[in-house]
Motif scaffolding. Structure first.
Motif, mmCIF file in Angstrom:
data_model
loop_
_atom_site.group_PDB
_atom_site.id
_atom_site.type_symbol
_atom_site.label_atom_id
_atom_site.label_comp_id
_atom_site.label_asym_id
_atom_site.label_seq_id
_atom_site.Cartn_x
_atom_site.Cartn_y
_atom_site.Cartn_z
ATOM 1 N N LEU A 25 1.647 4.664 -13.457
ATOM 2 C CA LEU A 25 2.497 3.832 -14.310
ATOM 3 C C LEU A 25 3.939 4.028 -13.848
ATOM 4 C CD1 LEU A 25 0.977 4.753 -17.809
ATOM 5 C CD2 LEU A 25 0.308 2.866 -16.307
ATOM 6 N N SER A 26 4.552 2.965 -13.358
ATOM 7 C CA SER A 26 5.922 3.126 -12.856
ATOM 8 C C SER A 26 6.876 2.151 -13.539
ATOM 9 C CB SER A 26 5.950 2.919 -11.342
ATOM 10 O OG SER A 26 5.355 1.679 -11.024
ATOM 11 N N GLY A 27 6.491 1.682 -14.733
ATOM 12 C CA GLY A 27 7.288 0.655 -15.405
ATOM 13 C C GLY A 27 8.247 1.166 -16.476
ATOM 14 N N PHE A 28 8.219 2.488 -16.752
ATOM 15 C CA PHE A 28 9.045 2.991 -17.852
ATOM 16 C C PHE A 28 10.467 3.330 -17.416
ATOM 17 C CE2 PHE A 28 4.896 4.118 -19.737
ATOM 18 C CZ PHE A 28 5.091 3.636 -21.026
ATOM 19 N N ALA A 29 11.450 2.720 -18.051
ATOM 20 C CA ALA A 29 12.818 3.234 -17.932
ATOM 21 C C ALA A 29 12.816 4.599 -18.613
ATOM 22 C CB ALA A 29 13.792 2.295 -18.613
ATOM 23 N N PRO A 30 13.549 5.587 -18.044
ATOM 24 C CA PRO A 30 13.462 6.950 -18.605
ATOM 25 C C PRO A 30 13.653 7.012 -20.116
ATOM 26 C CG PRO A 30 14.703 6.988 -16.560
ATOM 27 C CD PRO A 30 14.417 5.536 -16.852
ATOM 28 N N GLN A 31 14.664 6.276 -20.621
ATOM 29 C CA GLN A 31 14.930 6.381 -22.062
ATOM 30 C C GLN A 31 13.921 5.620 -22.914
ATOM 31 O OE1 GLN A 31 19.002 5.330 -21.750
ATOM 32 N NE2 GLN A 31 19.692 7.466 -21.919
ATOM 33 N N ALA A 32 13.130 4.747 -22.272
ATOM 34 C CA ALA A 32 12.069 4.067 -23.017
ATOM 35 C C ALA A 32 10.896 5.017 -23.243
ATOM 36 C CB ALA A 32 11.603 2.823 -22.274
ATOM 37 N N LEU A 33 10.834 6.088 -22.447
ATOM 38 C CA LEU A 33 9.817 7.116 -22.658
ATOM 39 C C LEU A 33 10.403 8.280 -23.456
ATOM 40 C CD1 LEU A 33 6.947 8.262 -21.976
ATOM 41 C CD2 LEU A 33 8.049 9.425 -20.040
ATOM 42 N N LEU A 34 11.567 8.765 -22.991
ATOM 43 C CA LEU A 34 12.213 9.934 -23.592
ATOM 44 C C LEU A 34 13.610 9.511 -24.039
ATOM 45 C CD1 LEU A 34 11.197 12.451 -20.769
ATOM 46 C CD2 LEU A 34 10.110 12.230 -23.023
ATOM 47 N N PRO A 35 13.785 9.170 -25.310
ATOM 48 C CA PRO A 35 15.066 8.624 -25.769
ATOM 49 C C PRO A 35 16.260 9.540 -25.512
ATOM 50 C CG PRO A 35 13.373 8.338 -27.444
ATOM 51 C CD PRO A 35 12.764 9.191 -26.358
ATOM 52 N N ARG A 59 15.820 4.987 -11.929
ATOM 53 C CA ARG A 59 15.768 4.027 -13.041
ATOM 54 C C ARG A 59 14.387 3.912 -13.680
ATOM 55 N NH1 ARG A 59 18.943 0.307 -9.672
ATOM 56 N NH2 ARG A 59 21.142 0.709 -10.136
ATOM 57 N N ARG A 60 13.394 4.501 -13.057
ATOM 58 C CA ARG A 60 12.035 4.440 -13.605
ATOM 59 C C ARG A 60 11.391 5.817 -13.463
ATOM 60 N NH1 ARG A 60 13.515 0.446 -15.472
ATOM 61 N NH2 ARG A 60 12.787 -1.698 -15.248
ATOM 62 N N VAL A 61 10.716 6.260 -14.529
ATOM 63 C CA VAL A 61 9.915 7.476 -14.384
ATOM 64 C C VAL A 61 8.537 7.069 -13.882
ATOM 65 C CG1 VAL A 61 11.073 8.944 -16.072
ATOM 66 C CG2 VAL A 61 9.294 7.378 -16.838
ATOM 67 N N ILE A 62 7.902 7.963 -13.170
ATOM 68 C CA ILE A 62 6.580 7.675 -12.622
ATOM 69 C C ILE A 62 5.568 8.592 -13.303
ATOM 70 C CG2 ILE A 62 5.183 7.595 -10.527
ATOM 71 C CD1 ILE A 62 7.832 6.988 -9.044
ATOM 72 N N LEU A 63 4.544 7.968 -13.866
ATOM 73 C CA LEU A 63 3.508 8.697 -14.595
ATOM 74 C C LEU A 63 2.150 8.360 -14.008
ATOM 75 C CD1 LEU A 63 4.685 7.850 -18.250
ATOM 76 C CD2 LEU A 63 5.297 9.871 -16.909
ATOM 77 N N SER A 64 1.204 9.227 -14.286
ATOM 78 C CA SER A 64 -0.169 9.011 -13.812
ATOM 79 C C SER A 64 -1.100 8.922 -15.020
ATOM 80 C CB SER A 64 -0.559 10.207 -12.934
ATOM 81 O OG SER A 64 -1.951 10.226 -12.702
ATOM 82 N N THR A 65 -2.160 8.140 -14.900
ATOM 83 C CA THR A 65 -3.279 8.327 -15.838
ATOM 84 C C THR A 65 -4.491 8.738 -15.019
ATOM 85 O OG1 THR A 65 -4.224 6.081 -15.886
ATOM 86 C CG2 THR A 65 -2.358 6.516 -17.362
#
Ligand SMILES: [Zn+2]
Length: 295
Positions: A25-35, A59-65
């Motif tokens: 998942l590479s669509g999250f702006a950092p503050q949209a995940l961690l305010p 500008r984007r955090v990278i997460l895995s599922t």
């Protein structure tokens, strides 16, 4: 950087533990995940976060599922089951995926029939998806020989929401109810973990109401499946930063502090639910806080 689509295997004592990748998942702006994300405070830790945890512009955090496959002499266990294929979901990130998850499980050396326990750290859409698969228009348990172990408290809460028609998330009906209907659900309270030797379910509420983490020990070594106590490695350095998805940010922070201490005290290999790269690593004490090192 590790290829996020490859199976990665780790050894903890006699336990063989493999990451079964699903998506990045590479669509999250950092503050949209961690305010509370603060770019200046992140800067200091970039060496241990990059290259896989943030995009190059920051500008984007990278997460895995992914799921974790655990094999011992007696058991074949899956910890959490990702998003799943073909599920109708409001979020485009989760909607109607078609990933080769079961082929990757096979590549790691297990068929779906080999799994004897599925442990769900909590009942959220990105942790229960492969509980079921679509067969001739019906959602049926993917792991037909498994007991699915999850929180009775979370099940009841979702059941009430679902009955009232107020549950907009949809996963209860297609991913949880079918395993209950098949008689494969084992509802438990944390602490009640004697069903597998050397396995403990630790209560770590906050992200969800009855979230738990899992530890397994073998030959003096500890594997720790933290679940969604953390979503991104920056939270090791900034444990006060809870995610927007946490039911109680305060309780999530308390559980995160407990998990960091547990992992450091036991020199555990920590298997995360959403960290990028190979998703596993160790927590070390650092001044009054902690640091993260990918395995
Ligand atoms: Zn999650």
């Amino acid at each position: 950087m590790n290829d996020p689509t490859t199976v990665q295997t780790f050894q903890v004592g006699d336990l063989t533990i493999s990451r079964i990748p699903e998506t990045v998942l590479s669509g999250f702006a950092p503050q949209a995940l961690l305010p509370r994300w603060d770019a200046e405070q992140v800067q200091e830790h970039l060496n241990s976060l990059m290259p896989g945890s943030l995009d190059e512009a920051g500008r984007r955090v990278i997460l895995s599922t992914h799921a974790w496959l655990v094999r011992s002499a007696r058991h074949t266990i899956l910890v959490d089951t990702g998003i799943g294929n073909d599920k109708l979901r409001p979020s485009p990130m989760f909607h109607q995926l078609r990933t080769p998850f079961l082929a990757r499980l096979q590549e790691a050396g297990a068929s779906s029939d080999d799994i004897d326990f599925v442990l769900l750290t909590h009942l959220h859409t990105d942790h229960v998806g492969w509980n079921t698969q679509l067969v001739e228009g019906r959602w049926v348990p993917t792991f037909r020989n498994a007991q699915y172990v999850f929180s009775g408290i979370e099940y009841e809460a979702l059941n009430v929401l679902s009955q009232s028609g107020a549950d907009p998330r949809g996963f209860f009906e297609d991913s949880v109810e079918p395993v209950v209907a098949a008689g494969q659900a084992r509802l438990v309270d944390p602490g009640q973990s004697a069903f597998i030797d050397n396995l403990v379910l630790h209560p770590t509420p906050g992200h969800s109401i009855d979230h738990w983490s899992v530890s397994m020990s073998s030959r003096g070594e500890t594997a720790f499946f933290a679940g969604d106590v953390m979503h991104h490695p920056i939270q090791v350095y900034q444990p006060a930063w809870s995610s927007v998805f946490c039911a109680s940010p305060e309780d999530a922070q308390k559980s995160r502090m407990w998990a960091l201490q547990f992992a450091a005290d036991n020199d555990a290999l920590l298997f995360s639910s959403h960290f990028p790269e190979n998703s596993a690593g160790r927590i070390r004490r650092r001044g009054s806080g902690y640091s993260w090192q990918f395995a």
